[in-house]
Design a protein around this motif. Structure first.
Motif, PDB file in Angstrom:
ATOM      1  N   VAL A 125       0.851  -1.185   0.000  1.00 56.72           N
ATOM      2  CA  VAL A 125       0.000   0.000   0.000  1.00 56.72           C
ATOM      3  C   VAL A 125       0.889   1.238   0.000  1.00 56.72           C
ATOM      4  O   VAL A 125       1.737   1.398   0.883  1.00 56.72           O
ATOM      5  CB  VAL A 125      -0.949   0.007   1.215  1.00 56.72           C
ATOM      6  CG1 VAL A 125      -1.802   1.278   1.220  1.00 56.72           C
ATOM      7  CG2 VAL A 125      -1.838  -1.229   1.193  1.00 56.72           C
ATOM      8  N   GLY A 126       0.699   2.096  -1.005  1.00 53.88           N
ATOM      9  CA  GLY A 126       1.502   3.312  -1.116  1.00 53.88           C
ATOM     10  C   GLY A 126       0.792   4.520  -0.550  1.00 53.88           C
ATOM     11  O   GLY A 126      -0.441   4.588  -0.508  1.00 53.88           O
ATOM     12  N   ARG A 127       1.560   5.489  -0.126  1.00 55.22           N
ATOM     13  CA  ARG A 127       1.007   6.753   0.349  1.00 55.22           C
ATOM     14  C   ARG A 127       0.504   7.595  -0.821  1.00 55.22           C
ATOM     15  O   ARG A 127       0.939   7.409  -1.970  1.00 55.22           O
ATOM     16  CB  ARG A 127       2.074   7.573   1.085  1.00 55.22           C
ATOM     17  CG  ARG A 127       2.493   7.033   2.429  1.00 55.22           C
ATOM     18  CD  ARG A 127       3.569   7.958   3.025  1.00 55.22           C
ATOM     19  NE  ARG A 127       3.953   7.495   4.354  1.00 55.22           N
ATOM     20  CZ  ARG A 127       3.325   7.833   5.470  1.00 55.22           C
ATOM     21  NH1 ARG A 127       2.273   8.628   5.403  1.00 55.22           N
ATOM     22  NH2 ARG A 127       3.732   7.386   6.641  1.00 55.22           N
ATOM     23  N   LEU A 128      -0.385   8.531  -0.537  1.00 55.87           N
ATOM     24  CA  LEU A 128      -0.822   9.500  -1.537  1.00 55.87           C
ATOM     25  C   LEU A 128       0.399  10.288  -2.018  1.00 55.87           C
ATOM     26  O   LEU A 128       1.107  10.906  -1.225  1.00 55.87           O
ATOM     27  CB  LEU A 128      -1.854  10.448  -0.939  1.00 55.87           C
ATOM     28  CG  LEU A 128      -2.494  11.450  -1.913  1.00 55.87           C
ATOM     29  CD1 LEU A 128      -3.482  10.740  -2.816  1.00 55.87           C
ATOM     30  CD2 LEU A 128      -3.199  12.563  -1.154  1.00 55.87           C
ATOM     31  N   GLY A 129       0.666  10.202  -3.317  1.00 55.65           N
ATOM     32  CA  GLY A 129       1.822  10.888  -3.870  1.00 55.65           C
ATOM     33  C   GLY A 129       3.142  10.223  -3.538  1.00 55.65           C
ATOM     34  O   GLY A 129       4.205  10.833  -3.711  1.00 55.65           O
ATOM     35  N   GLY A 130       3.103   8.986  -3.078  1.00 58.39           N
ATOM     36  CA  GLY A 130       4.300   8.303  -2.621  1.00 58.39           C
ATOM     37  C   GLY A 130       4.929   7.381  -3.645  1.00 58.39           C
ATOM     38  O   GLY A 130       4.926   7.653  -4.859  1.00 58.39           O
ATOM     39  N   ALA A 131       5.431   6.248  -3.163  1.00 56.24           N
ATOM     40  CA  ALA A 131       6.248   5.355  -3.988  1.00 56.24           C
ATOM     41  C   ALA A 131       5.511   4.784  -5.186  1.00 56.24           C
ATOM     42  O   ALA A 131       6.125   4.456  -6.205  1.00 56.24           O
ATOM     43  CB  ALA A 131       6.782   4.221  -3.120  1.00 56.24           C
ATOM     44  N   LEU A 132       4.180   4.634  -5.089  1.00 55.30           N
ATOM     45  CA  LEU A 132       3.404   4.055  -6.184  1.00 55.30           C
ATOM     46  C   LEU A 132       2.637   5.103  -6.982  1.00 55.30           C
ATOM     47  O   LEU A 132       1.805   4.760  -7.829  1.00 55.30           O
ATOM     48  CB  LEU A 132       2.416   3.015  -5.634  1.00 55.30           C
ATOM     49  CG  LEU A 132       3.023   1.820  -4.896  1.00 55.30           C
ATOM     50  CD1 LEU A 132       1.924   0.910  -4.367  1.00 55.30           C
ATOM     51  CD2 LEU A 132       3.953   1.033  -5.822  1.00 55.30           C
ATOM     52  N   ALA A 133       2.909   6.373  -6.745  1.00 57.57           N
ATOM     53  CA  ALA A 133       2.105   7.439  -7.343  1.00 57.57           C
ATOM     54  C   ALA A 133       2.172   7.461  -8.865  1.00 57.57           C
ATOM     55  O   ALA A 133       1.211   7.882  -9.520  1.00 57.57           O
ATOM     56  CB  ALA A 133       2.536   8.797  -6.779  1.00 57.57           C
ATOM     57  N   SER A 134       3.262   7.013  -9.431  1.00 52.88           N
ATOM     58  CA  SER A 134       3.393   7.029 -10.890  1.00 52.88           C
ATOM     59  C   SER A 134       2.779   5.803 -11.548  1.00 52.88           C
ATOM     60  O   SER A 134       2.785   5.680 -12.782  1.00 52.88           O
ATOM     61  CB  SER A 134       4.873   7.128 -11.280  1.00 52.88           C
ATOM     62  OG  SER A 134       5.585   5.968 -10.843  1.00 52.88           O
ATOM     63  N   VAL A 135       2.236   4.897 -10.740  1.00 57.31           N
ATOM     64  CA  VAL A 135       1.653   3.655 -11.263  1.00 57.31           C
ATOM     65  C   VAL A 135       0.132   3.789 -11.262  1.00 57.31           C
ATOM     66  O   VAL A 135      -0.469   4.080 -10.229  1.00 57.31           O
ATOM     67  CB  VAL A 135       2.076   2.439 -10.403  1.00 57.31           C
ATOM     68  CG1 VAL A 135       1.566   1.142 -11.018  1.00 57.31           C
ATOM     69  CG2 VAL A 135       3.590   2.400 -10.253  1.00 57.31           C
ATOM     70  N   SER A 136      -0.490   3.557 -12.397  1.00 57.77           N
ATOM     71  CA  SER A 136      -1.944   3.696 -12.487  1.00 57.77           C
ATOM     72  C   SER A 136      -2.643   2.554 -11.772  1.00 57.77           C
ATOM     73  O   SER A 136      -2.054   1.499 -11.500  1.00 57.77           O
ATOM     74  CB  SER A 136      -2.383   3.709 -13.955  1.00 57.77           C
ATOM     75  OG  SER A 136      -2.204   2.423 -14.535  1.00 57.77           O
TER      76      SER A 136
END
Length: 404
Positions: A17-28
């Protein structure tokens, strides 16, 4: 009418689970969904042609992936014969995908269904309902989907202009739940989630996500939201979100769930078909229930939903080994527990954390919780679990699962 078939849940998996704007933010959300679906196929070895359909839950969709379950399935390598669709029951969407899959299997409509949930709140759209018939004077008005959904979810007759936070404060006033109790529950949630991370308790349910970047690929294999460094003092220092308008407000970013990015999935089938496909069932669905209440106090809707699911299962709270109650807000959790007569520090409650610590990626949360409780029951050598969550707009969903 033929007798309903037995239903089992196999191989529940989730991304970190990524944070808002975090590590997964660039992944749709679509890419997160594809990642977990591919992992599901790889880890189970199941032939994708054996899957009748994929039910995709998502709270903040765009037309980049209409009928989300179908598009995600096609992108993940499922054949064109695998059907799919999309559903939204807000915070309960992931569990609803499991329930819908179960009903298909129980009735014989399908034999094998994948329940999928995904959300990228970091990429929730801004949108306009103007412009189709010409540009208005002054330009287009853009809505933030995250904020707008919380304001409109009660419809015309049950306005929620202060969103979910306003509902949480209403519950606080009604139940007279103070700030300290809310922060204490939040701290406990973080401590349990961090302990689970450090012990490797999440490892079996996690699917790493590879995030491309200019400096090379980055592999995200750990939940980003739990905070090992938080404390009661740090939580107490946070300002209430509605503090400017209500000097007695207590709900803060620290005692509320996160806005997050993740995906999760599970295979739903019969015990017989699972055996034929070489799948190892982890859970059996014993019962489920949905309940509605006033959208302005939606946080306590799990009370009737869980009690109805328990009655249908022929069980009581004393029979339950694990209680997975999503932490939308600490105050909402405490209110539900008060009505059930369950202590806030009961070890059965969210043993590995929940929405406040792990996060709340709306469309994926129900399946994230399912993956976690499946492994909790196994680790505890326990039998029964309740999964339940409040749902923005005045609903709640609950299900009773038993370990296989």
């Amino acid at each position: 009418m033929p007798e309903l078939r037995d239903v089992v849940i196999c191989s529940p998996l989730r991304t970190p689970v990524g944070r808002l704007g975090g590590a997964l933010a660039s992944v749709s959300a679509l890419d997160l969904a594809e990642t977990v679906l591919r992992a599901l196929l790889e880890r189970t070895g199941i032939d994708p042609s054996a899957v009748d359909g994929v039910i995709g839950s998502q709270g903040y969709p765009t037309m980049e992936a209409p009928a989300f379950g179908r598009v995600a399935a096609l992108n993940a390598g499922f054949p064109v014969t695998t059907t799919g669709y999309q559903l939204d029951r807000r915070c309960g969407s992931g569990l609803q995908a499991v329930v819908n899959a179960a009903m298909e299997v129980q009735t014989g409509v399908s034999d094998v269904v994948v329940a999928l949930g995904a959300e990228s709140m970091s990429n929730a759209p801004f949108y306009s309902v103007q412009g189709r018939r010409g540009l208005p004077s002054g330009g287009l008005l853009l809505h933030d989907a995250l904020a707008r959904g919380r304001e409109t979810v009660g419809g015309r007759n049950f306005p929620t202009p202060e969103g979910n936070v306003g509902s949480a404060e209403t519950i606080r006033r009604h139940y007279q739940i103070g700030r300290h109790a809310q922060d204490a529950l939040s701290l406990l949630s973080h401590r349990r989630a961090v302990a689970a991370q450090e012990s490797g308790a999440f490892d079996a349910e996690l699917v790493p996500v590879t995030v491309p970047s200019r400096r090379g690929d980055v592999v995200v294999d750990r939940d980003e939201h739990p905070r090992a460094d938080t404390s009661l003092e740090a939580l107490a220092a946070l300002r209430p979100i509605l503090g400017r308008d209500d000097p007695e407000a207590t709900v803060t970013a620290g005692n509320s769930s996160g806005q997050n990015d993740a995906a999760a999935a599970a295979i739903v089938t019969t015990p017989e078909r699972a055996s034929e496909l070489g799948l190892a069932p982890m859970l059996r669905l014993r019962s489920w229930a949905v309940a509605g209440n006033d959208p302005r106090i939606f946080g306590v809707a799990p009370v009737p939903a869980a009690e109805l699911a328990l009655r249908r299962a022929g069980a009581s709270w004393s029979d339950i080994d694990v209680i997975e109650l999503n932490e939308a807000f600490a105050v909402q959790v405490l209110a539900c527990l008060a009505d059930w007569g369950i202590d806030a520090e009961d070890p059965r409650l969210n043993p590995r954390g929940s929405g406040i610590s792990i996060g709340h990626p709306i469309g994926a949360t129900g399946l994230r919780m399912l993956a976690t409780l499946a492994h909790e029951l196994a680790a505890l050598d326990a039998e029964l679990a309740v999964e339940t969550m409040c749902i923005g707009g005045g609903q709640a969903l609950a299900a009773v699962f038993e370990r296989v």
